[in-house]
Design an enzyme around this catalytic site. Structure first.
Site, mmCIF file in Angstrom:
data_model
loop_
_atom_site.group_PDB
_atom_site.id
_atom_site.type_symbol
_atom_site.label_atom_id
_atom_site.label_comp_id
_atom_site.label_asym_id
_atom_site.label_seq_id
_atom_site.Cartn_x
_atom_site.Cartn_y
_atom_site.Cartn_z
ATOM 1 N N LYS B 98 -51.227 23.050 -24.073
ATOM 2 C CA LYS B 98 -51.301 24.345 -23.387
ATOM 3 C C LYS B 98 -50.789 25.503 -24.240
ATOM 4 O O LYS B 98 -51.267 26.629 -24.129
ATOM 5 C CB LYS B 98 -50.496 24.284 -22.079
ATOM 6 C CG LYS B 98 -51.093 23.386 -21.017
ATOM 7 C CD LYS B 98 -52.385 23.950 -20.460
ATOM 8 C CE LYS B 98 -52.893 23.146 -19.287
ATOM 9 N NZ LYS B 98 -54.248 23.608 -18.873
ATOM 10 N N GLU B 120 -50.911 30.880 -13.471
ATOM 11 C CA GLU B 120 -50.904 29.808 -12.478
ATOM 12 C C GLU B 120 -50.536 28.526 -13.205
ATOM 13 O O GLU B 120 -50.712 28.435 -14.422
ATOM 14 C CB GLU B 120 -52.290 29.680 -11.838
ATOM 15 C CG GLU B 120 -53.320 28.836 -12.618
ATOM 16 C CD GLU B 120 -53.743 29.421 -13.955
ATOM 17 O OE1 GLU B 120 -53.583 30.641 -14.152
ATOM 18 O OE2 GLU B 120 -54.223 28.652 -14.814
ATOM 19 N N SER B 387 -53.105 14.780 -24.765
ATOM 20 C CA SER B 387 -52.917 16.211 -24.545
ATOM 21 C C SER B 387 -51.487 16.611 -24.203
ATOM 22 O O SER B 387 -51.105 17.759 -24.380
ATOM 23 C CB SER B 387 -53.875 16.690 -23.454
ATOM 24 O OG SER B 387 -53.695 15.916 -22.282
#
Lengths: 267, 406
Positions: B98, B120, B387
């Site tokens: 991210k 969010e 990830s």
């Protein structure tokens, strides 16, 4: 001539502003919506905006979010809302009804089928909150083929270039969103709205209704003095919420509130 | 357009943000000007050498890139099929892919002069990555997170607060990621003048799906180079989990032209797609419009969005990035699902066999890669996007094991 054109024509000749209340179809229960619509008209509503409930109302504040949840608890669908308009039209053939909502329920229903069915039951126009004019060509064409108007929003952030696009795509009336925010948010600044309306009127002869932040007779009167229409949503939906367990009180309160708004903008 | 290109999934999106019939910009009018401004800013900066250099430097010195491509030899041998390589995004600063995107968007935010950042978050990884860049830039930060996710990701919530962010609990709707996104949109529409919205995935109105993809493509570019260095060629298959789909697009996109490379996006099968309790719109959903873009959605016959379920909060979302919808329709990528129990088994397996604790989201990709590897010969190569790391999920797994570690 369309009902909206006739309506604004009559109002203009009487030098009056349109009172446009908003309610959500199916709130608090699908079998109460048509009665509420008639009560709004008796209280002085000139046009009715009927909300199509959606699971994810991104542009709405908490009051209308809850109204959508109440309506969806009874599975109120776009089909049901069309049925309510059909029922309303049995005894009211004059008051324009504008469906207001989000794109996805209409996408799933199908643009063409929706336009045909909406026209058939006596809907006059559609306002799709999350469909900007750039992406609206097919929808506007289908609606126009059935004689329905497409109403678009103009916001405080809308650039002059965008105003030109919006007035070119829109018909019926334009809806000016008076504040940056969701429905039911802060109070509006009437002089700022007045300046914006002047700018918009340079590009169009369409009537302009103003909404967001109008919550009582005082704000309705102030906006009514500068706009062609005054939209009242959250304040009315709040009254519906407060009286959701008492059908008679609900209609009385809704009628009284509508009358107070109508008296204020006519005074 | 006079002819349809042979590979319509290349050179996307078009000027209006469309990936074939998907994508676009479906928001209320108040946000249109801000999105047009963001698009113009990004168009200018994405080809600006100084901006690119600043982004690359932050990725190297702050995030710790390149992330390793690791050959999971013991696990591959155990499975007995293709060689599995792990792209170690879990080793990034903040513990997931991210941050690649939040670094990029924070640089954009800096250029806008806006003083406040919102985001969010589902699992909390994007919230943490956003709070991190906001702290570094000294900007105010508010994160919107579903009340249910706040419960199951308490560790990340506290991390965000330590980083100086305000975490707003969202109790509307299903109280998960989609509702957090609704609430972030509502905040943005109210505070659009001074607020930059850092969307965490390759969804939302144009230009977000494009710019988030571009920032995440560092994953695939590195993986391609590393695979060539380590094995002398391209991989045969790529596997990544798909919620909104940013880690998957980041890995897939630089390989779209390489026809020999098969792409597998793994959605959350929850209790099983046949039960209806899942988050697999590409596997069993239909196209519709939500959160500013047209894409595959989980919706009912009336166009209402239906509740999703996944053991991993980061995959618990009823939509998906529009580029994935287009890759699916074009047949360029395959979309499959892995159930909660299969993901949990993969979580335990990788931890025991390789000593790597994967996020539950990434565990979906691992579980599918294990199945796939067994169908391929030993000379084949699979790259799995690992990830994120699994520390945030330890409470969830302990709870499933009936153990209290509070």
């Amino acid at each position: 001539m369309s009902r909206l054109k006739t309506c604004f024509g009559v109002l203009a000749s009487q030098n009056r502003t349109a009172l446009i209340p908003f309610l959500t179809a199916g709130d608090p229960h699908p079998n109460q919506t048509v009665d509420i619509m008639h009560t709004l008209v008796e209280g002085g509503a000139d046009i009715i905006e009927l909300g199509i409930p959606f699971s994810d109302p991104m542009a709405d504040g908490p009051v209308i979010q809850l109204a959508d949840e109440r309506a969806l608890a009874h599975n109120t669908s776009l089909t049901d809302a069309l049925g309510m308009v059909k029922e309303f039209r049995k005894t009211n053939t004059d008051t324009p009804v504008v469906l207001m909502g989000y794109l996805n329920p209409v996408e799933v229903y199908g643009y063409k089928r929706f336009a045909v069915d909406a026209a058939d039951v006596g809907v006059d126009a559609i306002l799709t909150v999350d469909l900007p004019p750039e992406a609206s060509e097919e929808m506007v064409r289908e609606l126009s083929d059935q004689g329905l108007d497409s109403i678009f929003l103009i916001a405080p952030t809308t650039t002059d270039a965008r105003i030109k696009k919006i007035v070119a795509a829109g018909s019926g009336y334009l809806y000016y969103v008076s504040v940056k925010g969701v429905t039911g948010s802060a109070s509006l600044d009437v002089s700022a709205v007045e300046a914006r309306l002047e700018t918009i009127r340079n590009s169009t002869d369409l009537p302009i209704a103003v909404g967001f932040g109008i919550k009582d007779p005082v704000s309705a009167k102030a906006v009514g003095s500068i706009a062609d229409g005054v939209v009242v949503g959250s304040a009315l939906v709040n009254i519906i919420a407060q009286n959701q367990d008492d059908k008679t009180a609900l209609l009385t309160q809704v009628g009284d509130f509508t009358q107070s708004l109508s008296d204020a903008i006519s005074a | 357009m006079s002819k349809t290109p042979k590979k319509p999934y290349l050179d996307t999106p078009d000027a209006l943000g469309n990936f074939g019939p998907y994508g676009g910009r479906f928001v209320s009018e108040t946000l249109m000007a801000a999105l047009e401004d963001l698009e113009a800013l990004y168009d200018r900066l994405s080809s600006d050498a100084d901006f690119i250099a600043e982004f690359d430097k932050d990725l190297a010195d702050y995030v710790g890139r390149p992330s390793p491509l690791y050959y999971a030899e013991r696990w591959s041998d155990k499975l007995g099929g293709a060689k599995i390589y792990l792209k170690r995004e879990d080793l990034n600063h903040t513990g997931a892919h991210k941050v690649n995107n939040t670094i990029g968007q924070a640089l954009l935010a800096k250029h806008t002069g806006k003083s406040r950042i919102i985001a969010e978050t589902g699992a909390g990884q994007h919230g943490v990555a956003t709070a991190t860049v906001a702290a570094r830039l000294g900007m105010d930060c508010e994160i919107f997170m579903g009340a249910e996710d706040i419960q199951r990701q308490a560790l990340n919530v506290y991390r965000m607060r330590l980083l100086g962010a305000k975490v707003n609990s969202v109790s509307s709707g299903t109280k998960t990621l989609k509702d957090a996104m609704n609430e972030a949109m509502r905040d943005w529409v109210t505070n659009v003048d001074d607020t930059f919205y850092i969307i965490g995935t390759v969804a939302g109105p144009h230009p977000y799906p494009k710019l988030v993809r571009d920032f995440q493509c560092v994953i695939g570019r590195e993986a391609k180079r590393q695979c060539q260095e380590q094995t002398g060629g391209l991989p045969d298959a790529l596997v990544a989990c798909v919620g909104g789909g940013s880690n998957a697009i980041g890995l897939f996109h630089p390989f779209l032209e390489d026809d020999s490379v098969e792409l597998y996006g793994v959605e959350a099968g929850g209790h099983g797609v046949e039960t209806g309790e899942h988050a697999a719109p590409l596997c069993v959903g239909k196209p519709g419009v939500l959160h500013g873009n047209r894409t595959y959605l989980m919706e009912d016959e009336n166009g209402q969005i239906i509740p999703t379920h996944s053991v991993s909060a980061g995959l618990d979302y009823p939509g998906v990035g529009p580029e994935h919808s287009w890759l699916k329709d074009c047949g360029r990528a395959n979309y499959v699902s892995i159930n909660d129990d299969e993901a949990l088994a993969a979580f335990r397996e990788l931890t025991l066999v390789e000593g790597i604790l994967p996020a539950l989201e990434s565990s979906h990709a691992l579980a599918y890669a294990a199945k796939l590897a067994k169908t391929m010969s030993k000379d084949k190569i699979i790259i799995v996007n690992l990830s994120g790391r699994g520390d945030k999920d330890i409470h969830t797994v302990a709870k499933i094991d009936g153990i209290s570690i509070d």
